[in-house]
Design a protein around this motif. Structure first.
Motif, mmCIF file in Angstrom:
data_model
loop_
_atom_site.group_PDB
_atom_site.id
_atom_site.type_symbol
_atom_site.label_atom_id
_atom_site.label_comp_id
_atom_site.label_asym_id
_atom_site.label_seq_id
_atom_site.Cartn_x
_atom_site.Cartn_y
_atom_site.Cartn_z
ATOM 1 N N TRP A 76 0.866 -1.019 0.132
ATOM 2 C CA TRP A 76 -0.006 -0.035 0.191
ATOM 3 C C TRP A 76 0.704 0.996 0.083
ATOM 4 O O TRP A 76 0.558 2.216 -0.883
ATOM 5 C CB TRP A 76 -0.779 0.026 1.301
ATOM 6 C CG TRP A 76 -1.766 1.381 1.451
ATOM 7 C CD1 TRP A 76 -2.967 1.530 0.989
ATOM 8 C CD2 TRP A 76 -1.308 1.996 2.703
ATOM 9 N NE1 TRP A 76 -3.273 2.808 1.548
ATOM 10 C CE2 TRP A 76 -2.345 3.151 2.467
ATOM 11 C CE3 TRP A 76 -0.442 2.262 3.509
ATOM 12 C CZ2 TRP A 76 -2.423 4.200 3.199
ATOM 13 C CZ3 TRP A 76 -0.347 3.345 4.346
ATOM 14 C CH2 TRP A 76 -1.312 4.271 4.327
ATOM 15 N N HIS A 77 1.918 1.310 0.865
ATOM 16 C CA HIS A 77 2.776 2.436 0.956
ATOM 17 C C HIS A 77 3.356 2.721 -0.464
ATOM 18 O O HIS A 77 3.685 3.934 -1.034
ATOM 19 C CB HIS A 77 3.734 1.967 2.109
ATOM 20 C CG HIS A 77 4.551 3.483 2.571
ATOM 21 N ND1 HIS A 77 4.215 4.034 3.708
ATOM 22 C CD2 HIS A 77 5.469 4.197 2.154
ATOM 23 C CE1 HIS A 77 5.020 5.038 3.969
ATOM 24 N NE2 HIS A 77 5.615 5.413 2.646
ATOM 25 N N GLN A 80 1.504 4.336 -2.899
ATOM 26 C CA GLN A 80 1.485 5.794 -2.669
ATOM 27 C C GLN A 80 2.807 6.485 -3.564
ATOM 28 O O GLN A 80 2.722 7.441 -4.112
ATOM 29 C CB GLN A 80 1.425 6.056 -1.211
ATOM 30 C CG GLN A 80 0.044 5.622 -0.846
ATOM 31 C CD GLN A 80 -0.204 6.415 0.552
ATOM 32 O OE1 GLN A 80 0.276 7.374 0.879
ATOM 33 N NE2 GLN A 80 -1.001 5.877 1.158
ATOM 34 N N THR A 83 2.506 6.558 -7.121
ATOM 35 C CA THR A 83 1.524 7.433 -7.749
ATOM 36 C C THR A 83 2.464 8.781 -7.842
ATOM 37 O O THR A 83 2.207 9.469 -8.863
ATOM 38 C CB THR A 83 0.495 7.887 -6.539
ATOM 39 O OG1 THR A 83 -0.447 6.552 -6.537
ATOM 40 C CG2 THR A 83 -0.431 8.989 -6.999
ATOM 41 N N TRP A 113 -0.341 15.891 -1.498
ATOM 42 C CA TRP A 113 0.071 14.374 -1.356
ATOM 43 C C TRP A 113 1.370 14.431 -0.270
ATOM 44 O O TRP A 113 1.235 13.601 0.696
ATOM 45 C CB TRP A 113 0.829 13.948 -2.686
ATOM 46 C CG TRP A 113 1.152 12.410 -2.501
ATOM 47 C CD1 TRP A 113 0.396 11.503 -2.840
ATOM 48 C CD2 TRP A 113 2.596 11.987 -1.975
ATOM 49 N NE1 TRP A 113 1.291 10.435 -2.615
ATOM 50 C CE2 TRP A 113 2.274 10.732 -2.094
ATOM 51 C CE3 TRP A 113 3.663 12.572 -1.500
ATOM 52 C CZ2 TRP A 113 3.327 9.829 -1.699
ATOM 53 C CZ3 TRP A 113 4.702 11.707 -1.190
ATOM 54 C CH2 TRP A 113 4.689 10.383 -1.174
ATOM 55 N N HIS A 117 0.630 12.144 2.976
ATOM 56 C CA HIS A 117 1.515 10.972 3.189
ATOM 57 C C HIS A 117 2.319 11.163 4.327
ATOM 58 O O HIS A 117 2.775 10.027 5.198
ATOM 59 C CB HIS A 117 2.367 10.839 1.884
ATOM 60 C CG HIS A 117 3.122 9.652 1.610
ATOM 61 N ND1 HIS A 117 2.727 8.443 1.280
ATOM 62 C CD2 HIS A 117 4.304 9.460 2.178
ATOM 63 C CE1 HIS A 117 3.694 7.479 1.398
ATOM 64 N NE2 HIS A 117 4.778 8.083 1.937
#
Length: 141
Positions: A76-77, A80, A83, A113, A117
């Motif tokens: 998941w991390h 990010q 992205t 972001w 984040h």
């Protein structure tokens, strides 16, 4: 008001990561200021290249930490991070090519972001890393 300002709310309490985050915020703010003041394109492009390099180094560092500590949310991390990589890959050539709206759009994305984040994903990862390191220290004693 600065768009990119690191503060204690962004701290993850892993000194190396906090230093890297501060540097990313600083470079992003330098780029924002260069764009806002109409600095020569070559100056903004140099800052952008440095921001990209430091961000990629930072992502690689975090991804190594996640692998080394078997972080359960690492996929998941990393998504990010991917992205951001995708956005930079799309916008950097447009900025380098002189497209005037590309840099403000990238900066807007990065501002949102980075705030989210660092405050959530990085804090979760850092908590896991600190707990892992404490457990390893207990096992070693």
């Amino acid at each position: 008001m600065r768009l990119f300002k690191w503060n204690k709310m962004h701290a993850v309490f892993i000194p190396e990561i906090d230093v890297e985050h501060k540097n990313i915020f600083r470079l992003a703010e330098e780029l924002r200021q260069a764009v806002a003041t109409g600095a020569p394109a070559v100056q903004a492009q140099a800052i952008l290249r440095e921001l990209i390099a430091r961000t990629e180094d930072h992502f690689a560092h975090e991804e190594r930490l996640m692998r080394a500590t078997n972080y359960p949310a690492s996929v998941w991390h990393k998504r990010q991070h991917d992205t951001v990589r995708k956005q930079v890959k799309e916008f950097a050539p447009r900025i380098e090519g002189g497209e005037r709206q590309a840099a403000p759009l990238l900066l807007e994305f990065l501002s949102e972001w980075l705030q989210g984040h660092t405050r959530l994903a990085d804090c979760m990862m850092a908590s896991h890393v600190r707990n892992y390191e404490r457990a390893q220290a207990v096992l070693a004693s």
